[in-house]
Design a protein around this motif. Structure first.
Motif, mmCIF file in Angstrom:
data_model
loop_
_atom_site.group_PDB
_atom_site.id
_atom_site.type_symbol
_atom_site.label_atom_id
_atom_site.label_comp_id
_atom_site.label_asym_id
_atom_site.label_seq_id
_atom_site.Cartn_x
_atom_site.Cartn_y
_atom_site.Cartn_z
ATOM 1 N N GLY A 133 0.808 -1.217 0.000
ATOM 2 C CA GLY A 133 0.000 0.000 0.000
ATOM 3 C C GLY A 133 0.839 1.263 0.000
ATOM 4 O O GLY A 133 2.070 1.222 0.026
ATOM 5 N N HIS A 158 -15.224 -1.438 5.967
ATOM 6 C CA HIS A 158 -14.716 -0.126 5.576
ATOM 7 C C HIS A 158 -15.761 0.499 4.660
ATOM 8 O O HIS A 158 -16.377 -0.187 3.853
ATOM 9 C CB HIS A 158 -13.378 -0.245 4.842
ATOM 10 C CG HIS A 158 -12.276 -0.772 5.699
ATOM 11 N ND1 HIS A 158 -11.821 -2.058 5.590
ATOM 12 C CD2 HIS A 158 -11.562 -0.195 6.678
ATOM 13 C CE1 HIS A 158 -10.849 -2.244 6.478
ATOM 14 N NE2 HIS A 158 -10.680 -1.126 7.148
ATOM 15 N N SER A 159 -15.912 1.813 4.761
ATOM 16 C CA SER A 159 -16.919 2.499 3.957
ATOM 17 C C SER A 159 -16.328 2.965 2.628
ATOM 18 O O SER A 159 -15.104 2.989 2.440
ATOM 19 C CB SER A 159 -17.441 3.712 4.733
ATOM 20 O OG SER A 159 -16.412 4.675 4.856
ATOM 21 N N ALA A 160 -17.210 3.384 1.716
ATOM 22 C CA ALA A 160 -16.763 3.964 0.446
ATOM 23 C C ALA A 160 -15.945 5.223 0.730
ATOM 24 O O ALA A 160 -14.938 5.486 0.062
ATOM 25 C CB ALA A 160 -17.965 4.280 -0.429
ATOM 26 N N THR A 209 -13.427 0.975 12.546
ATOM 27 C CA THR A 209 -13.613 0.097 11.393
ATOM 28 C C THR A 209 -13.566 -1.359 11.822
ATOM 29 O O THR A 209 -13.062 -1.699 12.886
ATOM 30 C CB THR A 209 -12.528 0.343 10.328
ATOM 31 O OG1 THR A 209 -11.254 0.047 10.897
ATOM 32 C CG2 THR A 209 -12.560 1.787 9.843
ATOM 33 N N TRP A 211 -3.522 8.652 -2.551
ATOM 34 C CA TRP A 211 -2.635 7.966 -3.497
ATOM 35 C C TRP A 211 -2.482 8.786 -4.780
ATOM 36 O O TRP A 211 -1.384 8.922 -5.324
ATOM 37 C CB TRP A 211 -3.190 6.577 -3.789
ATOM 38 C CG TRP A 211 -2.245 5.644 -4.461
ATOM 39 C CD1 TRP A 211 -0.875 5.694 -4.456
ATOM 40 C CD2 TRP A 211 -2.600 4.504 -5.231
ATOM 41 N NE1 TRP A 211 -0.361 4.650 -5.169
ATOM 42 C CE2 TRP A 211 -1.395 3.899 -5.656
ATOM 43 C CE3 TRP A 211 -3.804 3.921 -5.580
ATOM 44 C CZ2 TRP A 211 -1.372 2.754 -6.437
ATOM 45 C CZ3 TRP A 211 -3.781 2.774 -6.349
ATOM 46 C CH2 TRP A 211 -2.587 2.192 -6.775
ATOM 47 N N PHE A 228 -14.055 5.773 3.282
ATOM 48 C CA PHE A 228 -12.745 5.322 3.748
ATOM 49 C C PHE A 228 -11.830 5.084 2.547
ATOM 50 O O PHE A 228 -10.719 5.592 2.479
ATOM 51 C CB PHE A 228 -12.927 4.031 4.560
ATOM 52 C CG PHE A 228 -11.658 3.384 5.041
ATOM 53 C CD1 PHE A 228 -11.156 3.683 6.296
ATOM 54 C CD2 PHE A 228 -10.981 2.463 4.257
ATOM 55 C CE1 PHE A 228 -9.991 3.077 6.756
ATOM 56 C CE2 PHE A 228 -9.818 1.858 4.699
ATOM 57 C CZ PHE A 228 -9.329 2.164 5.958
ATOM 58 N N PHE A 229 -12.328 4.309 1.572
ATOM 59 C CA PHE A 229 -11.508 4.000 0.394
ATOM 60 C C PHE A 229 -11.285 5.242 -0.467
ATOM 61 O O PHE A 229 -10.216 5.397 -1.062
ATOM 62 C CB PHE A 229 -12.143 2.871 -0.420
ATOM 63 C CG PHE A 229 -12.010 1.532 0.259
ATOM 64 C CD1 PHE A 229 -10.768 0.945 0.439
ATOM 65 C CD2 PHE A 229 -13.122 0.884 0.746
ATOM 66 C CE1 PHE A 229 -10.640 -0.276 1.079
ATOM 67 C CE2 PHE A 229 -13.007 -0.337 1.395
ATOM 68 C CZ PHE A 229 -11.751 -0.922 1.568
ATOM 69 N N ARG A 282 -10.884 8.321 0.557
ATOM 70 C CA ARG A 282 -9.784 9.092 1.163
ATOM 71 C C ARG A 282 -8.432 8.469 0.814
ATOM 72 O O ARG A 282 -7.472 9.176 0.524
ATOM 73 C CB ARG A 282 -9.949 9.144 2.676
ATOM 74 C CG ARG A 282 -11.054 10.044 3.137
ATOM 75 C CD ARG A 282 -11.111 10.049 4.635
ATOM 76 N NE ARG A 282 -12.282 10.730 5.122
ATOM 77 C CZ ARG A 282 -12.422 11.157 6.361
ATOM 78 N NH1 ARG A 282 -11.468 10.957 7.237
ATOM 79 N NH2 ARG A 282 -13.523 11.765 6.744
ATOM 80 N N LEU A 283 -8.346 7.134 0.867
ATOM 81 C CA LEU A 283 -7.085 6.474 0.521
ATOM 82 C C LEU A 283 -6.725 6.703 -0.950
ATOM 83 O O LEU A 283 -5.569 6.971 -1.282
ATOM 84 C CB LEU A 283 -7.175 4.971 0.803
ATOM 85 C CG LEU A 283 -7.087 4.558 2.267
ATOM 86 C CD1 LEU A 283 -7.231 3.047 2.398
ATOM 87 C CD2 LEU A 283 -5.768 5.007 2.885
ATOM 88 N N ILE A 284 -7.707 6.612 -1.824
ATOM 89 C CA ILE A 284 -7.440 6.799 -3.262
ATOM 90 C C ILE A 284 -7.027 8.238 -3.554
ATOM 91 O O ILE A 284 -6.089 8.478 -4.328
ATOM 92 C CB ILE A 284 -8.674 6.370 -4.091
ATOM 93 C CG1 ILE A 284 -8.830 4.851 -4.007
ATOM 94 C CG2 ILE A 284 -8.545 6.821 -5.551
ATOM 95 C CD1 ILE A 284 -10.146 4.328 -4.568
#
Length: 181
Positions: free
Chosen positions: A105, A148-150, A127, A160, A152-153, A155-157
């Motif tokens: 990651g 994990h929520s949408a 989570t 990135w 959550f992902f 924010r990570l994307i």
């Protein structure tokens, strides 16, 4: 304006720096995090890692914004299984858990107990509550997400993308934690 926070293990031999606000402030209640916390808390002199809920508090940072500035020779990794790409890193000088690294990651989860008292950013969500026997016992002060929520992902994307979709490595960790069987 860039903000840098300095963190250290319990004895001060290891120092970490993190730049700018974290991606998220979370408490993970997955079985793996709770199991690893139990392993670390059993090490001699180790500080408590689990919250009252049983979860582990972390601040998620982009890997390119976290570095070890002192004592990297004390850092050792621990993996719950030989096959997992997730490693948790402990400062062996005082057995302080330092961070969780999804090696494939782009982020690192710095453990909340590293923050000086009163400076930890506010918790935003819990989570993986679906791994608990009874998540109804959790306080309702923040969202308690079954997985994990949408968001959550997302924010990570977004983090990135801001990194140019790079995946830096935390290559300053050398060696494996010696854990009693």
């Amino acid at each position: 304006m860039t903000q840098t926070i300095k963190l250290s293990c319990a004895c001060g031999s290891v120092e970490m720096e993190a730049v700018d606000p974290p991606i998220m402030s979370t408490e993970c209640l997955c079985t793996s995090c709770r199991t690893a916390a139990g392993v670390f808390e059993a090490l001699p002199g180790a500080p408590r890692l689990r919250e009252a809920t049983g979860g582990t508090r972390t601040e998620m940072y982009r890997k390119d914004r976290v570095r070890c500035v002192k004592g990297a020779d004390h850092l050792r990794e621990h993996r719950l299984t030989a096959q997992t790409t997730t490693r948790r890193v402990v400062a062996t000088c005082c057995n302080t858990p330092i961070f969780l690294d999804f090696t494939s990651g782009h982020w690192i989860d710095l453990y909340g107990p590293l923050w000086p008292a009163g400076t930890l950013p506010p918790l935003q969500m819990r989570t993986m509550t679906g791994d608990m026997d009874d998540p109804s016992t959790l306080p309702n002060d923040v969202p308690n997400l079954r997985t994990h929520s949408a968001g959550f992902f997302l924010r990570l994307i977004l983090a990135w993308a801001a990194m140019g979709f790079r995946r830096p490595r935390a290559d300053y960790v050398k060696g494996v934690l010696d854990v009693p069987a």
